[in-house]
Design an enzyme around this catalytic site. Structure first.
Site, PDB file in Angstrom:
ATOM      1  CG  HIS A  56       1.369   0.872  -6.838  1.00 24.14           C
ATOM      2  ND1 HIS A  56       0.161   0.647  -6.491  1.00 24.14           N
ATOM      3  CD2 HIS A  56       2.035   0.500  -5.843  1.00 24.14           C
ATOM      4  CE1 HIS A  56      -0.111   0.012  -5.260  1.00 24.14           C
ATOM      5  NE2 HIS A  56       1.238  -0.068  -4.850  1.00 24.14           N
ATOM      6  CG  HIS A  58       4.792  -1.150  -3.822  1.00 24.47           C
ATOM      7  ND1 HIS A  58       4.264  -0.259  -2.948  1.00 24.47           N
ATOM      8  CD2 HIS A  58       6.007  -0.439  -4.064  1.00 24.47           C
ATOM      9  CE1 HIS A  58       4.870   0.603  -2.759  1.00 24.47           C
ATOM     10  NE2 HIS A  58       6.053   0.604  -3.258  1.00 24.47           N
ATOM     11  CG  ASP A  60       1.321  -5.164  -2.071  1.00 23.26           C
ATOM     12  OD1 ASP A  60       2.139  -4.604  -2.902  1.00 23.26           O
ATOM     13  OD2 ASP A  60       0.631  -4.989  -1.220  1.00 23.26           O
ATOM     14  CG  HIS A  61      -0.603  -3.439  -5.966  1.00 22.48           C
ATOM     15  ND1 HIS A  61      -1.859  -2.746  -5.863  1.00 22.48           N
ATOM     16  CD2 HIS A  61      -0.188  -3.236  -4.498  1.00 22.48           C
ATOM     17  CE1 HIS A  61      -2.298  -2.264  -4.436  1.00 22.48           C
ATOM     18  NE2 HIS A  61      -1.289  -2.507  -3.569  1.00 22.48           N
ATOM     19  CG  HIS A 114       1.790   3.998  -2.115  1.00 24.16           C
ATOM     20  ND1 HIS A 114       2.120   3.646  -0.696  1.00 24.16           N
ATOM     21  CD2 HIS A 114       1.872   2.808  -2.683  1.00 24.16           C
ATOM     22  CE1 HIS A 114       2.152   2.413  -0.406  1.00 24.16           C
ATOM     23  NE2 HIS A 114       1.898   1.936  -1.807  1.00 24.16           N
ATOM     24  CG  ASP A 133      -1.530   0.399  -2.139  1.00 28.97           C
ATOM     25  OD1 ASP A 133      -2.808  -0.284  -2.358  1.00 28.97           O
ATOM     26  OD2 ASP A 133      -0.352  -0.436  -1.782  1.00 28.97           O
ATOM     27  CG  HIS A 171      -3.806  -2.978   0.856  1.00 25.82           C
ATOM     28  ND1 HIS A 171      -3.009  -4.286   1.149  1.00 25.82           N
ATOM     29  CD2 HIS A 171      -2.906  -2.291   0.097  1.00 25.82           C
ATOM     30  CE1 HIS A 171      -2.005  -4.270   0.338  1.00 25.82           C
ATOM     31  NE2 HIS A 171      -1.838  -2.995  -0.265  1.00 25.82           N
TER      32      HIS A 171
END
Length: 255
Positions: A56, A58, A60-61, A114, A133, A171
């Site tokens: 996805h 985001h 942080d990915h 998400h 996530d 995570h």
């Protein structure tokens, strides 16, 4: 030859994962939270990065993609419905598509909730799933761009994978997720045993994943939202499962 994996932490609590095909030498990073830890894992294993499989959009990915692509000239596969929000994409994928990493073959599963276009990668021959996530060990992602009903349907898809499927999530949240899960099912003995196992793993400096789909079905309240005892525990006996899920998710948001 079976697939190999290497798991490591990125950023504060993100997991980085390398998936390696010994037959061809191909190696995929599952998402790219941060380039440096991925480079370190590649050096440690001696593997060559050929692909990045994105779950996805985001940051942080995805924020390590540019550096890794510049260095390794690897292929970047991203969710079809989020490709415009992700840089350096070479190919897109969605529900039912096949993505290969060398001789390893993944089936792509749409798992929105998400984010609106989140996807997961399931490698049936190796019984490995990379779920970003959407699903966490004893938890699930926040419903940010989708709806609770959408997220519940995504979780049902993942719950339907073979029980011995090992899944990797985005995570290290397991300990906190267990503390919350006990508020929903305080008498779940399987969950209590998992809590003890997680404490031992963390004390030894080890990761709490991969976990198996079968274990999550017995321990994770989000995957158990269609069970009468879970509905009763949140005061929603007889309600549709997605509404029970929505209540549990909202409680977790406030926990």
């Amino acid at each position: 030859m079976p697939a190999q994996t290497s798991l490591f932490l990125c950023l504060k609590d993100n997991f980085g994962v390398l998936l390696h095909d010994p037959q061809s030498g191909a190696t995929a990073a599952i998402d790219a939270p941060e380039a440096a830890p991925i480079e370190a894992a590649l050096q440690k294993t001696g593997w060559k990065l050929t692909d990045i499989l994105v779950t996805h959009h985001h940051a942080d990915h995805t924020q390590g993609i540019g550096s890794l692509k510049d260095h390794h000239h690897c292929r970047v596969v991203a969710p079809r419905d989020e490709a415009k929000r992700i840089a350096h994409v070479d190919e897109t994928a969605g529900e039912g598509d096949t993505v290969r990493v060398g001789s390893l073959e993944a089936r792509v599963i749409d798992t929105p909730g998400h984010t609106a276009g989140h996807i997961s990668y399931f490698f049936p021959a190796d019984k490995l799933a990379f779920v970003g996530d959407t699903l966490f060990s004893i938890g699930c992602g926040r419903v940010i761009e989708g709806t609770p009903e959408m997220m519940w349907q995504s979780l049902l898809k993942l719950r339907g994978l073979p029980d011995d499927t090992q899944f990797f999530c985005g995570h290290e949240y397991t300990d906190a997720n267990i503390r919350f899960a006990k508020t929903i099912e305080p008498d779940n003995k399987v969950l209590a045993a998992r809590a003890d196992e997680v404490k031992r793993l963390l004390a030894a400096g080890k990761a709490t994943i991969p976990a198996t789909i079968g274990a999550e079905k017995a321990e994770n309240p989000f995957l158990r939202s269609d069970l009468p005892e879970v509905a009763r525990s949140v005061g929603l006996a007889g309600s549709p499962a997605w509404k029970v899920f929505a209540e549990i998710r909202e409680r977790k948001n406030r926990f």
